[in-house]
Design an enzyme around this catalytic site. Structure first.
Site, mmCIF file in Angstrom:
data_model
loop_
_atom_site.group_PDB
_atom_site.id
_atom_site.type_symbol
_atom_site.label_atom_id
_atom_site.label_comp_id
_atom_site.label_asym_id
_atom_site.label_seq_id
_atom_site.Cartn_x
_atom_site.Cartn_y
_atom_site.Cartn_z
ATOM 1 N N ASP A 197 25.700 67.972 -46.060
ATOM 2 C CA ASP A 197 25.623 69.071 -47.011
ATOM 3 C C ASP A 197 24.156 69.433 -47.095
ATOM 4 O OD1 ASP A 197 25.441 70.734 -49.283
ATOM 5 O OD2 ASP A 197 27.062 69.692 -50.333
ATOM 6 N N ILE A 230 22.469 70.540 -49.347
ATOM 7 C CA ILE A 230 21.840 70.214 -50.625
ATOM 8 C C ILE A 230 21.074 68.897 -50.552
ATOM 9 C CG2 ILE A 230 23.753 68.870 -51.634
ATOM 10 C CD1 ILE A 230 23.237 70.370 -54.268
ATOM 11 N N SER A 231 21.381 68.071 -49.575
ATOM 12 C CA SER A 231 20.799 66.732 -49.476
ATOM 13 C C SER A 231 19.518 66.730 -48.645
ATOM 14 C CB SER A 231 21.805 65.766 -48.839
ATOM 15 O OG SER A 231 21.168 64.554 -48.468
ATOM 16 N N PRO A 232 18.380 66.333 -49.230
ATOM 17 C CA PRO A 232 17.163 66.221 -48.422
ATOM 18 C C PRO A 232 17.261 65.105 -47.387
ATOM 19 C CG PRO A 232 16.794 65.315 -50.620
ATOM 20 C CD PRO A 232 18.140 65.973 -50.644
ATOM 21 N N ALA A 272 19.941 64.434 -45.747
ATOM 22 C CA ALA A 272 20.676 65.029 -44.630
ATOM 23 C C ALA A 272 19.731 65.832 -43.734
ATOM 24 C CB ALA A 272 21.807 65.909 -45.154
#
Length: 218
Positions: A9, A11-13, A15
């Site tokens: 996602d 939104i995840s740093p 990731a």
């Protein structure tokens, strides 16, 4: 030929860091990669978890940790103007860049990750979203029911596989969660026998000594 699935996602740093590092992890190996967008909030809701940004001390540590890793690894990273934010528009855009029944390519995913994690802008600013959409020229309408359902199905499929957080890599039927687990992915690709012996399974069966009662029960 190995096949690797990267659940993420934007939104995840973490990731973003894992996405940036993945090419080096698979370098020299015969590997195909599917980049599978999922709604992190959907994973959290299913498994009864809170996101890191919902616990203030954890939120502060998360970003210190992320910035340190980005500094160490030379990955560009600037926190967007608001975080957390609603990533649905961006995840649907990623899905819309893929033909029906397929996952988006690395190029589209990278453009969307950079939109979020470079420059410090508002990830959901309408003008920025419009410019990104025009640059990617998706083959499907990101706001169509088909694309919305595809993202939901992608998240449901990840949950059914046991995915509980992002980033998660699936390789040879095994799930590796978190950017730190890329070292394990690399070892598995190199044929480390630990993954094919009893240790992988044995490590997961430590019996719990305490089980927390359901919320609301004594």
């Amino acid at each position: 030929m190995k096949h690797l699935r990267f659940y993420f996602d934007v939104i995840s740093p973490f990731a973003w860091l894992a996405f940036a590092k993945l090419p080096k992890v698979i370098e020299g190996h015969s590997v195909t990669v599917d980049y599978q967008p999922v709604l992190f909030a959907g994973l959290l809701s299913h498994w009864g978890q809170k996101g890191p940004a919902e616990i203030e001390p954890k939120r502060a540590w998360t970003f210190r940790h992320v910035y340190w890793q980005a500094h160490r690894d030379g990955v560009p990273l600037q926190t967007p103007a608001q975080h957390p934010f609603n990533p649905l528009a961006l995840l649907r855009l990623a899905m819309a860049c893929a033909p029906e029944g397929m996952t988006p390519g690395r190029h589209a995913c990278e453009k969307i990750f950079r939109h979020v994690w470079e420059g410090g802008g508002d990830a959901n600013d309408p003008a920025r979203l419009q410019a990104l959409t025009q640059a990617l020229a998706p083959g499907r309408d990101p706001n169509s029911d088909a694309v919305k359902q595809a993202l939901k199905a992608s998240t449901d499929q990840a949950i059914a596989r046991g995915v509980f957080g992002v980033p998660t890599v699936e390789l040879d039927g095994r799930l590796f969660w978190g950017v730190d687990a890329l070292d394990m992915v690399s070892a598995s690709l190199r044929g480390d026998p630990w993954f094919d012996g009893p240790d992988w399974s044995r490590a997961a069966v430590a019996p719990p000594g305490v089980v927390r009662p359901p919320k609301g029960n004594p």
